[in-house]
Design an enzyme around this catalytic site. Structure first.
Site, short mmCIF file in Angstrom:
data_model
loop_
_atom_site.label_atom_id
_atom_site.label_comp_id
_atom_site.label_asym_id
_atom_site.label_seq_id
_atom_site.Cartn_x
_atom_site.Cartn_y
_atom_site.Cartn_z
N THR A 86 27.99 41.98 38.86
CA THR A 86 28.55 41.05 37.87
C THR A 86 28.11 39.63 38.26
O THR A 86 28.93 38.80 38.64
CB THR A 86 30.10 41.14 37.83
OG1 THR A 86 30.61 41.04 39.18
CG2 THR A 86 30.58 42.42 37.21
N THR A 122 33.84 43.30 40.61
CA THR A 122 34.73 42.17 40.36
C THR A 122 34.51 41.71 38.93
O THR A 122 33.40 41.29 38.58
CB THR A 122 34.38 41.04 41.36
OG1 THR A 122 34.48 41.57 42.68
CG2 THR A 122 35.30 39.85 41.20
N GLU A 151 37.57 45.74 44.91
CA GLU A 151 37.18 46.03 46.29
C GLU A 151 37.21 44.73 47.10
O GLU A 151 36.72 43.71 46.66
CB GLU A 151 35.77 46.66 46.31
CG GLU A 151 35.30 47.06 47.68
CD GLU A 151 36.33 47.89 48.44
OE1 GLU A 151 36.75 48.94 47.94
OE2 GLU A 151 36.73 47.46 49.55
N LYS A 207 41.79 39.79 42.58
CA LYS A 207 40.50 39.74 43.27
C LYS A 207 39.91 38.33 43.22
O LYS A 207 39.50 37.76 44.24
CB LYS A 207 39.55 40.78 42.65
CG LYS A 207 38.13 40.70 43.14
CD LYS A 207 37.99 41.07 44.60
CE LYS A 207 36.59 40.75 45.09
NZ LYS A 207 36.38 41.04 46.49
N PHE A 252 38.80 32.65 58.39
CA PHE A 252 38.16 31.83 57.36
C PHE A 252 38.48 30.35 57.55
O PHE A 252 38.53 29.58 56.61
CB PHE A 252 38.53 32.30 55.94
CG PHE A 252 37.88 33.61 55.60
CD1 PHE A 252 36.77 33.66 54.78
CD2 PHE A 252 38.33 34.81 56.15
CE1 PHE A 252 36.14 34.86 54.49
CE2 PHE A 252 37.71 36.01 55.88
CZ PHE A 252 36.62 36.04 55.05
N LEU A 253 38.73 29.97 58.80
CA LEU A 253 39.06 28.59 59.11
C LEU A 253 38.09 28.05 60.17
O LEU A 253 38.49 27.30 61.06
CB LEU A 253 40.52 28.53 59.61
CG LEU A 253 41.26 27.21 59.40
CD1 LEU A 253 41.36 26.85 57.93
CD2 LEU A 253 42.66 27.27 60.00
N GLY A 256 31.33 25.41 59.25
CA GLY A 256 29.94 25.87 59.32
C GLY A 256 29.17 25.42 58.09
O GLY A 256 29.55 24.45 57.43
N CYS A 263 29.53 36.97 46.68
CA CYS A 263 30.85 36.92 46.04
C CYS A 263 31.41 35.52 45.82
O CYS A 263 31.66 35.14 44.69
CB CYS A 263 31.84 37.76 46.85
SG CYS A 263 31.44 39.52 46.80
N LYS A 324 25.48 35.31 56.33
CA LYS A 324 26.31 35.46 57.51
C LYS A 324 25.71 36.57 58.38
O LYS A 324 24.73 37.22 57.98
CB LYS A 324 27.76 35.76 57.16
CG LYS A 324 27.97 37.09 56.47
CD LYS A 324 29.45 37.37 56.40
CE LYS A 324 29.76 38.65 55.68
NZ LYS A 324 31.15 38.99 55.64
#
Ligand code: NAD
Length: 432
Positions: A86, A122, A151, A207, A252-253, A256, A263, A324
């Site tokens: 998507t 999604t 997901e 999501k 996620f803190l 970078g 996504c 990543k």
């Protein structure tokens, strides 16, 4: 249970193989003939830790099959998972749902007995309503149920995330189908996953809301890192100090590069487009998108300053180019902005990635792929640590790099500034 995954990409293949490993009969379908042929030969199309072993094992014991025949695969299965892409529309911010609707049109020709049809892709809120409408044009509503089951797996940790999810979200009011799905997911629920049964629209929105929130968290810490750079504070201390608060959490803190991948960039854009359609201004997420788009430019400025604005003919090495670590996915990686920009300014770029050479850079003059860390960095003026692979965590730079005045820009804060100072290495990182 007989399951059919339509779309054998990151999500379809990983969830398909994991479902087969849980004892279900799974057929993974894709329109990409080469991909399916390769999978039948045991050639895995993506890099994902642990995936190859699991595919080979379940293909061998015949619980996992591959096919290009959507019609036959749908008609012999009980539950159909739609796992196609998507992406962002070519001319806009919204999600391109053509793959989803094409699949809906194909499925409706193969429904003779009751099927549960699930969107794992999604999709914007109300897409399930549209899928239902498309199928109902040819099939009685009694013969199918369209359900949202988004997901949440992360590339690089996909198998673990699928097997030990925090939650399984099922969007349906159909009690019979809900019971079947609760049973399908029972091995994960018994290991601690929370089962959330909600409306189809809510599941679709959960999501997007989750991804937009995580993107916001990353962007928040990235902006704070900019402040830290100016006031002699280390962002790592801030991340630890904040993250220990259970209301915030440390994941996620980490500061970078700009967030990337298949996504967050597309989903943040899609949710603001959906909200605009309903005349709701998601201004926080709009700011996140803008801040993230500016992030690569900001880091490039730091690169230029480190080289005293003399980029021409400088040998710059990227360690890692995917968005990543532990994935080969290049979609929306910040290296796709940074490398061409440095090349335009006359730099000579060399890169190494544990997942190999990338098509995206093959045609760019003065971008060269090296097949080892040593050959990639040895002639560099500047080394940019772009992704956080373990392979990059204990490099003896002093021993390898010939130019004794080399600089390191550690965009993942892997190394200790203090140690680098002691080693007299010209080192700088993000947010310190
Ligand atoms: N990649 C992730 O980490 C991740 C995580 C969670 C959710 N998602 C969502 O899952 C969806 C799929 O993502 P992905 O990364 O797996 O995509 P992908 O591009 O890797 O795979 C999609 C696959 O669908 C196939 N396909 C398209 N149309 C088809 C058709 N008509 N018949 C058969 N096959 C068809 C394509 O050939 C491709 O192999 C997206 O909506 C994405 O947002 C992705």
């Amino acid at each position: 249970m007989k399951l059919c995954m339509i779309g054998t990409g990151y999500v379809g293949l990983v969830s398909g193989v994991c479902f087969s490993d849980l004892g279900n009969e799974v057929i993974c379908v894709d329109q990409d003939k080469k991909k399916i042929e390769n999978l039948k030969k045991g050639i895995i199309p993506i890099y994902e830790p642990g995936l190859e072993e699991l595919v080979l094992k379940n293909y061998k014991n015949k619980r996992l099959k591959f096919s290009t025949n959507l019609k036959k695969s749908v008609s012999t299965s009980d539950i159909i998972f739609i796992c196609v892409g998507t992406p962002t529309k070519k001319n806009g911010y919204g999600a391109d749902l053509s793959q989803i609707y094409n699949v809906a049109k194909e499925i409706r020709n193969s429904i003779s007995k009751f099927k549960i049809i699930i969107t794992k892709s999604t999709v914007p809120v109300t897409t399930g309503d549209q899928i239902e409408k498309i199928i109902a044009q040819k099939v009685s509503k009694k013969k199918f149920s369209v359900i949202s089951n988004p997901e949440f797996l992360r590339e690089g940790e996909a198998i673990r995330d699928f097997t030990y999810p925090d939650r399984v979200v099922i969007g349906t009011k159909d009690k019979k189908s809900n019971k079947i799905l609760k049973n399908l997911y029972s091995p994960l629920i018994s290991k601690g996953a929370k089962y959330v049964n909600t409306s189809r629209r809510a599941a679709e929105l959960i999501k997007y809301a989750s991804n937009a929130f995580l993107a916001t968290k990353i962007t928040f810490i990235n902006e704070l890192a900019n402040l830290c750079e100016k006031i002699d504070v280390n962002i790592e201390d801030i991340s630890i100090g904040m993250g220990l608060d259970k209301r915030i959490g440390g994941r996620f803190l980490r500061a970078g590069p700009a967030y990337g991948g298949s996504c967050f960039p597309k989903d943040t854009k899609a949710i603001v487009t959906t909200a605009d359609k309903y005349k709701t201004n998601l201004s926080v997420i709009k700011s996140v998108i803008e801040s993230n788009q500016n992030r690569s430019l900001l880091l490039l400025k730091r690169v230029e300053v480190s080289l005293k604005n003399k980029i021409k003919n400088k040998k710059i090495c990227f360690l890692g180019v995917t968005f990543k670590a532990n994935t080969d996915d290049m979609r929306d990686s910040s290296s796709l902005t940074m490398i061409p920009s440095l090349i335009k300014k006359g730099a000579l770029v060399n890169y190494f990635d544990p997942t190999g050479e990338k098509n995206e850079f093959k045609k760019i003059k003065n971008v060269n792929y090296s097949n080892s860390i040593v050959s990639a960095i040895k002639d560099s003026d500047l080394i940019i640590i772009h992704t956080e692979w373990n392979d990059f965590k204990s490099i003896n730079f002093k021993k390898i790099v010939k130019n004794k005045k080399f600089i390191i820009f550690d965009m993942r804060n892997i190394y200790s500034s203090k140690k680098m100072k002691e080693l007299k290495i010209n080192y700088f990182a993000v947010g310190c």
